[in-house]
Write a protein that holds these residues in place. Structure first.
Motif, PDB file in Angstrom:
ATOM      1  N   SER A 286      54.658 -80.934   3.336  1.00 14.31           N
ATOM      2  CA  SER A 286      53.319 -81.146   3.870  1.00 14.31           C
ATOM      3  C   SER A 286      52.544 -79.846   3.743  1.00 14.31           C
ATOM      4  N   LYS A 287      51.239 -79.951   3.536  1.00 13.93           N
ATOM      5  CA  LYS A 287      50.391 -78.768   3.450  1.00 13.93           C
ATOM      6  C   LYS A 287      49.603 -78.659   4.748  1.00 13.93           C
ATOM      7  N   ILE A 288      49.622 -77.473   5.359  1.00 16.46           N
ATOM      8  CA  ILE A 288      48.918 -77.249   6.611  1.00 16.46           C
ATOM      9  C   ILE A 288      47.885 -76.156   6.390  1.00 16.46           C
ATOM     10  N   LYS A 289      46.653 -76.430   6.751  1.00 10.70           N
ATOM     11  CA  LYS A 289      45.572 -75.448   6.643  1.00 10.70           C
ATOM     12  C   LYS A 289      45.596 -74.552   7.877  1.00 10.70           C
ATOM     13  N   GLY A 290      45.245 -73.283   7.690  1.00 11.73           N
ATOM     14  CA  GLY A 290      45.162 -72.346   8.797  1.00 11.73           C
ATOM     15  C   GLY A 290      43.925 -72.592   9.645  1.00 11.73           C
ATOM     16  N   SER A 291      43.953 -72.180  10.901  1.00 10.27           N
ATOM     17  CA  SER A 291      42.833 -72.397  11.827  1.00 10.27           C
ATOM     18  C   SER A 291      41.556 -71.721  11.345  1.00 10.27           C
ATOM     19  N   GLU A 292      41.666 -70.484  10.850  1.00 10.71           N
ATOM     20  CA  GLU A 292      40.475 -69.788  10.373  1.00 10.71           C
ATOM     21  C   GLU A 292      39.890 -70.490   9.150  1.00 10.71           C
ATOM     22  N   TYR A 293      40.753 -71.004   8.276  1.00 10.18           N
ATOM     23  CA  TYR A 293      40.278 -71.747   7.105  1.00 10.18           C
ATOM     24  C   TYR A 293      39.512 -72.988   7.565  1.00 10.18           C
ATOM     25  N   ILE A 294      40.096 -73.721   8.512  1.00  8.36           N
ATOM     26  CA  ILE A 294      39.450 -74.940   9.012  1.00  8.36           C
ATOM     27  C   ILE A 294      38.109 -74.593   9.651  1.00  8.36           C
ATOM     28  N   HIS A 295      38.068 -73.519  10.449  1.00 10.67           N
ATOM     29  CA  HIS A 295      36.813 -73.089  11.072  1.00 10.67           C
ATOM     30  C   HIS A 295      35.776 -72.744  10.002  1.00 10.67           C
ATOM     31  N   ALA A 296      36.185 -71.944   9.017  1.00  9.96           N
ATOM     32  CA  ALA A 296      35.250 -71.531   7.957  1.00  9.96           C
ATOM     33  C   ALA A 296      34.770 -72.744   7.160  1.00  9.96           C
ATOM     34  N   PHE A 297      35.671 -73.695   6.880  1.00  8.83           N
ATOM     35  CA  PHE A 297      35.301 -74.899   6.140  1.00  8.83           C
ATOM     36  C   PHE A 297      34.272 -75.708   6.931  1.00  8.83           C
ATOM     37  N   ARG A 298      34.532 -75.887   8.220  1.00  5.84           N
ATOM     38  CA  ARG A 298      33.598 -76.658   9.058  1.00  5.84           C
ATOM     39  C   ARG A 298      32.227 -76.001   9.114  1.00  5.84           C
ATOM     40  N   MET A 299      32.228 -74.671   9.251  1.00  6.69           N
ATOM     41  CA  MET A 299      30.955 -73.956   9.336  1.00  6.69           C
ATOM     42  C   MET A 299      30.184 -74.047   8.025  1.00  6.69           C
ATOM     43  N   ARG A 300      30.901 -74.053   6.919  1.00  7.52           N
ATOM     44  CA  ARG A 300      30.228 -74.054   5.625  1.00  7.52           C
ATOM     45  C   ARG A 300      29.765 -75.447   5.200  1.00  7.52           C
ATOM     46  N   TYR A 301      30.569 -76.478   5.499  1.00  6.73           N
ATOM     47  CA  TYR A 301      30.286 -77.801   4.958  1.00  6.73           C
ATOM     48  C   TYR A 301      29.932 -78.870   5.993  1.00  6.73           C
ATOM     49  N   LEU A 302      30.298 -78.673   7.235  1.00  6.37           N
ATOM     50  CA  LEU A 302      30.090 -79.727   8.233  1.00  6.37           C
ATOM     51  C   LEU A 302      29.193 -79.276   9.384  1.00  6.37           C
ATOM     52  N   PHE A 303      28.449 -78.213   9.185  1.00  4.90           N
ATOM     53  CA  PHE A 303      27.617 -77.637  10.235  1.00  4.90           C
ATOM     54  C   PHE A 303      26.376 -78.491  10.452  1.00  4.90           C
ATOM     55  N   LYS A 304      26.179 -78.981  11.685  1.00  3.56           N
ATOM     56  CA  LYS A 304      25.053 -79.846  12.036  1.00  3.56           C
ATOM     57  C   LYS A 304      24.180 -79.162  13.091  1.00  3.56           C
ATOM     58  N   TYR A 305      23.042 -79.766  13.400  1.00  3.05           N
ATOM     59  CA  TYR A 305      22.130 -79.173  14.379  1.00  3.05           C
ATOM     60  C   TYR A 305      22.822 -78.953  15.727  1.00  3.05           C
ATOM     61  N   GLY A 306      23.604 -79.931  16.176  1.00  2.00           N
ATOM     62  CA  GLY A 306      24.314 -79.787  17.456  1.00  2.00           C
ATOM     63  C   GLY A 306      25.250 -78.588  17.453  1.00  2.00           C
ATOM     64  N   ASP A 307      25.885 -78.334  16.306  1.00  2.00           N
ATOM     65  CA  ASP A 307      26.761 -77.162  16.179  1.00  2.00           C
ATOM     66  C   ASP A 307      25.946 -75.875  16.278  1.00  2.00           C
ATOM     67  N   PHE A 308      24.769 -75.889  15.623  1.00  2.00           N
ATOM     68  CA  PHE A 308      23.875 -74.732  15.665  1.00  2.00           C
ATOM     69  C   PHE A 308      23.453 -74.446  17.106  1.00  2.00           C
ATOM     70  N   ALA A 309      23.043 -75.480  17.822  1.00  2.00           N
ATOM     71  CA  ALA A 309      22.602 -75.306  19.207  1.00  2.00           C
ATOM     72  C   ALA A 309      23.749 -74.776  20.076  1.00  2.00           C
ATOM     73  N   ALA A 310      24.937 -75.346  19.905  1.00  2.00           N
ATOM     74  CA  ALA A 310      26.095 -74.904  20.693  1.00  2.00           C
ATOM     75  C   ALA A 310      26.452 -73.449  20.376  1.00  2.00           C
ATOM     76  N   LEU A 311      26.383 -73.069  19.122  1.00  2.00           N
ATOM     77  CA  LEU A 311      26.676 -71.696  18.713  1.00  2.00           C
ATOM     78  C   LEU A 311      25.662 -70.733  19.343  1.00  2.00           C
ATOM     79  N   CYS A 312      24.391 -71.112  19.315  1.00  2.00           N
ATOM     80  CA  CYS A 312      23.345 -70.270  19.909  1.00  2.00           C
ATOM     81  C   CYS A 312      23.527 -70.142  21.424  1.00  2.00           C
ATOM     82  N   LEU A 313      23.831 -71.250  22.088  1.00  2.00           N
ATOM     83  CA  LEU A 313      24.038 -71.214  23.537  1.00  2.00           C
ATOM     84  C   LEU A 313      25.261 -70.380  23.902  1.00  2.00           C
ATOM     85  N   ALA A 314      26.333 -70.550  23.166  1.00  2.00           N
ATOM     86  CA  ALA A 314      27.576 -69.824  23.453  1.00  2.00           C
ATOM     87  C   ALA A 314      27.420 -68.317  23.257  1.00  2.00           C
ATOM     88  N   ASN A 315      26.462 -67.914  22.417  1.00  2.00           N
ATOM     89  CA  ASN A 315      26.267 -66.497  22.119  1.00  2.00           C
ATOM     90  C   ASN A 315      24.984 -65.935  22.733  1.00  2.00           C
TER      91      ASN A 315
END
Length: 176
Positions: free
Chosen positions: A129-158
């Motif tokens: 089985s192939k397992i992706k690393g957590s940082e890879y998954i995070h980077a992939f999500r940020m690059r390809y699956l980033f939506k407005y709700g993610d943007f708002a949550a990122l801004c609020l969290a920071n």
């Protein structure tokens, strides 16, 4: 010799770069190399960047499937060495179950000891089985699956207050 990608009977957009690499190694065109097996490769390269930046194009041998099981790792390494093929990096993991394995992978990433997008896990009875690393998954999500709700949550969290702060936080978190 049939070269194809997952769920396809051809190479599609990978045809030119993969066949260029095949042409550089005569073993890869030898129908007698593993006539009853399937050699599984990972194609990486600077022109095929998903998340990880690879300095050069390469076909990494991941495994050799023979029938319904995989050849043992020693056999895979012997075939790779005899043909001058690079193999996927291996390391012994201590975890014996999936949750602990993911935790161990995350710890390796955080320590800077993880330089690829994932690992191939092999069990002694031939399951792979192939397992992706957590940082890879995070980077992939940020690059390809980033939506407005993610943007708002990122801004609020920071505690973002300005557009400049928002840009800085987004870039720091891998948003393209």
């Amino acid at each position: 010799v049939i070269w194809r990608t997952r769920n396809s009977f051809g190479l599609g957009p990978f045809s030119a770069p993969v066949m260029k690499l095949v042409g550089q190694n005569e073993c890869l065109s030898d129908p007698h190399l593993r006539p009853l097996g399937h050699m599984l490769f990972e194609y990486v390269g600077p022109d095929n960047e998903i998340v990880i930046k690879y300095p050069e194009s390469c076909l990494l041998l991941i495994a050799i499937r023979e029938g319904h099981s995989f050849a043992d790792w020693q056999t895979t390494k012997i075939v790779a060495e005899s043909c001058g093929l690079p193999v996927v990096k291996t390391m012994k993991m201590l975890a014996r179950e999936p949750v602990a394995l993911q935790k161990e992978i995350t710890e390796l990433e955080q320590a800077g000891l993880w330089d690829s997008e994932g690992i191939v896990v092999r069990t002694p009875d031939g399951i792979m089985s192939k397992i992706k690393g957590s940082e890879y998954i995070h980077a992939f999500r940020m690059r390809y699956l980033f939506k407005y709700g993610d943007f708002a949550a990122l801004c609020l969290a920071n505690d973002v207050q300005t557009l400049g702060d928002a840009k800085t936080v987004c870039l720091k978190n891998g948003v393209d």
